[in-house]
Design a protein around this motif. Sequence first.
Motif, PDB file in Angstrom:
ATOM      1  N   VAL A   1     -86.355 -80.891 -37.450  1.00 34.89           N
ATOM      2  CA  VAL A   1     -87.122 -81.770 -38.062  1.00 34.89           C
ATOM      3  C   VAL A   1     -86.679 -83.030 -37.142  1.00 34.89           C
ATOM      4  N   GLU A   2     -87.325 -83.750 -36.437  1.00 35.60           N
ATOM      5  CA  GLU A   2     -87.114 -85.076 -35.747  1.00 35.60           C
ATOM      6  C   GLU A   2     -86.470 -85.922 -36.593  1.00 35.60           C
ATOM      7  N   SER A   3     -85.328 -86.472 -36.311  1.00 33.86           N
ATOM      8  CA  SER A   3     -84.568 -87.284 -37.161  1.00 33.86           C
ATOM      9  C   SER A   3     -84.984 -88.736 -37.355  1.00 33.86           C
ATOM     10  N   ASN A   4     -85.615 -89.157 -36.417  1.00 35.43           N
ATOM     11  CA  ASN A   4     -86.272 -90.730 -36.591  1.00 35.43           C
ATOM     12  C   ASN A   4     -87.376 -90.608 -37.393  1.00 35.43           C
ATOM     13  N   ASN A   5     -87.548 -91.454 -38.452  1.00 32.16           N
ATOM     14  CA  ASN A   5     -88.550 -91.378 -39.587  1.00 32.16           C
ATOM     15  C   ASN A   5     -89.906 -91.690 -39.222  1.00 32.16           C
ATOM     16  N   LYS A   6     -90.666 -91.068 -38.665  1.00 31.03           N
ATOM     17  CA  LYS A   6     -91.784 -91.469 -38.482  1.00 31.03           C
ATOM     18  C   LYS A   6     -93.126 -90.909 -39.444  1.00 31.03           C
TER      19      LYS A   6
END
Length: 438
Positions: free
Chosen positions: A411-416
């Motif tokens: 899961v992509e780490s930056n919170n979008k």
Amino acid sequence: MVPCTPKRKTRSSTTLSTPKSSRKPSDTTPANTPRKSPEPRTPKTPRNATPRIPIRNQATEKPANVLEEARLRLHVSTIPVPCLPEEEFQDIYNFVESKLIDGTGGCMYISGVPGTGKTATVHEVIRCLQQAAENDELPSFQFIEINGMKLTDPHQAYVQILQLLTGQKVTATHAAELLAKLFSTPGPKRKTTVLIVDELDLLWTRKQDVMYNLFDWPTQRQAKLIILAIANTMDLPERIMMNRVASRLGLTRMSFQPYTYKQLQQIISSRLNHIKAFEEDAIQLVSRKVAALSGDARRCLDICRRSTEICEFSSQKSASGLVSMAHVMKAIDEMFSSPYINSIRNASLHEQMFLKAIIAEFRRSGLEEATVQQIYHQHVALCRIEGLQIPTVSEIMAICSRLGACRFLLVESNNKYLHVRVRLNISQDDVMYALKQE
Ligand code: ATP
Ligand code: MG
């Protein structure tokens, strides 16, 4: 899948379909080797001895039994000749042939999930083209190949291509310059180059220069360069370039579909080539299972090979002595025995549903990455079909992060939030297998 096309009539299938025997005489068990008696004085190695490989005084052993022969034939390294996907073969052949005749270049982008015969088909195309060129039916060409998997760094692609073309060995930066110059300089006497770039996905770099060049060089007329780029990801060109630029490059596209049950059955039968090692329903079972999971011929052949071993060493031989459904079932269970599978089976209903939704979304888009939002749409659709309560967005976000924490997902780490991108960290086959109801 038709075994032969008119273009391929010159093929001598007898030599190609003979499997290479990989058994060596040294395969005997250690127990059979005579024990060394108390060390006699061993003569010293002569000073100027030239090392050489011992000469074999016996022919390589023939397969001891039907099961062993079947195993050799099913080995993935055995050259496949029959039943390659016919239409794809013909399209690739025609593409290269027309460019060779016109003395121009171009790039064909070939994609498809693993084990769908991309590499095998492209190699067969080249073999047939080389044969046609030898018979003076086509202009001769220079053939070279690189493979992303075998390069330590994507920029090594430049080094390898230059070395294969000219024999020069220079640094990556210098090689890139020399290649750019080579492909932009007219060389009227130059033969056309046919370059296979296999496992292109792995040539991804931050600046995307390697892939960009591979797509760009063939567009220069004087380059006389035909590239057959093979990848698993369908939309690499779009990811590298803005859509507009990608279309300017005029890539010809081809995508390989997963093998169907019938095709897999045909592949196994043609590999076995009339040796009766399997009960008919055992072949059907492997083909059906693999077709339902992934349509991956490599996986299919692996399962068949393992089944012959299980059969050979099993105490419960089938009445016929052949590989039976029971042996195949055991091989399939073994192949899919990753610890993840049990964890998936023990996951909550909605976690399982989320994994199914991911696969549904990947299949829809042909990509291996999706946003939570896209997956959520699939999840909702699946819930409707199954008559389940639809989870809220925050419940979905929680499921996603739990599956990420278990390493099922990347899961992509930056919170979008809903735009977070998700990939599977386990194979789609394993997920499908775990979630299949028996
Ligand atoms: P990947 O994306 O993983 O590189 P691929 O699409 O290139 O996969 P191949 O390497 O061509 O797949 O095929 C996988 C294995 O299955 C090979 O061992 C190949 O010999 C065998 N195979 C594939 N298609 C056929 C076929 N039509 N007939 C016989 N064997 C096949
Ligand atoms: Mg391949």
